[in-house]
Motif scaffolding. Structure first.
Motif: not given
Ligand code: HEC
Length: 290
Positions: A138-144, A146-150, A152-161
């Motif tokens: 719960f707290f990691s979702y809120l604060l960092i 980790y496991s925040n879909p948006y 995560e999407y951003d990170i993997s999108y940049k990775d892909q690029l």
């Protein structure tokens, strides 16, 4: 009482949990580089050695203490600690030997007496772990990140690029020597043509500022074969008119994409159905080798 968990399990599991946490929670900061760093590995080794020494001392103290304890209690303690670690762990998880009496709950009103069996100790542990996990999650979702879909999407999108960029850098692009007309490239060529060329040539190639690309009249005849001529002009631009710039030479469009665009232009030029286009410019040429 001695420690229930032996150090070899304790050490490896603690270290792997630390590594796992660092890895998952700080993935975006390239944590793996720090974990595999010689200093961290050295640090882990020192901790391991210290823990082993600590356990050794603990064992010695335990044995010393046993000597001064009355026989009966000693027997009990030895019994509790019998067998190897895995046997003790098995006993610890599945049997709670201290309380084997079952509580009874008297409902009173209906005369039923309910047995309040103790829950299996492994079940209770599992339950506690899920509670702890949910709080952490719960707290990691809120604060960092980790496991925040948006995120995560951003990170993997940049990775892909990044991966695509590396791939493009390392794969040799097609050049005029090995480029050729390919039917399967026409569609993607059309998209690229619409993005880069349609402002001056119209998306069907019928011509605007630039000449009509669907007729048999050519201002620039640089190659014997039509496809290569198209490729040549897109790569080098036009000598007579800088409005048709050197898309390939300048690096604006890569060789592979020029092959696609050329395939599209070749296709619309060879297609017997011609759009009504700009009036012919240049010389009529029907003598292309291909
Ligand atoms: C800014 C306008 C402009 C853009 C964008 C442009 N062109 Fe051109 N193009 C021209 C002009 C003007 C000419 C005529 C050049 C000349 O007179 O030699 C030309 C000529 C050509 C020719 C040679 C035609 C002939 O008769 O010799 C080809 C092939 C061509 N363009 C393809 C393309 C393609 C493919 C693209 C997209 C990657 C593109 N052009 C983008 C303006 C443009």
């Amino acid at each position: 009482m001695r420690y229930k968990i032996s150090s070899f399990i304790m050490i490896s599991s603690t270290l792997s949990i630390i590594v796992y946490i660092l890895y998952t929670f700080f993935k975006s900061y390239n944590m793996m580089n720090y974990i595999i760093h010689p200093i961290t590995i050295f640090f882990f080794i020192i901790i391991t050695i210290l823990l082993i020494v600590l356990e050794f001392i603990e064992n010695l103290i335990f044995k010393k203490r046993l000597e001064s304890i009355p026989e009966e209690i000693k027997k009990n303690i030895l019994e509790e600690n019998e067998g190897n670690y895995f046997y003790r762990l098995y006993k610890f998880i599945f049997f709670d030997q201290k309380n084997d009496k079952v509580k009874k709950i008297d409902h009173g009103f209906d005369g039923i007496i309910e047995l309040d069996n103790k829950l299996p100790i492994w079940w209770v542990h599992l339950f506690l772990i899920t509670i702890i996990f949910s709080a952490v999650y719960f707290f990691s979702y809120l604060l960092i990140d980790y496991s925040n879909p948006y995120k995560e999407y951003d990170i993997s999108y940049k990775d892909q690029l990044k991966k695509i960029e590396i791939f493009e850098k390392n794969t040799p692009q097609i050049t005029i020597e090995n480029a050729s007309f390919k039917e399967e490239l026409i569609d993607s060529g059309k998209t690229l043509f619409e993005e880069n060329c349609a402002t001056c040539h119209q998306s069907d190639g019928s011509g605007n500022i630039g000449p009509n690309l669907t007729d048999n009249y050519w201002i620039n005849i640089k190659e014997k074969d039509l496809f290569k001529n198209i490729y040549f002009i897109i790569w080098n631009g036009s000598d007579n008119n800088p409005t048709m710039r050197a898309f390939g030479k300048s690096g604006e469009i890569k060789g592979n994409d020029i092959e696609k665009i050329s395939s599209y232009v070749y296709y619309i030029n060879r297609n017997p159905k011609k759009p009504k286009g700009k009036l012919p410019q240049g010389k009529k040429n029907l003598n292309w080798s291909i």
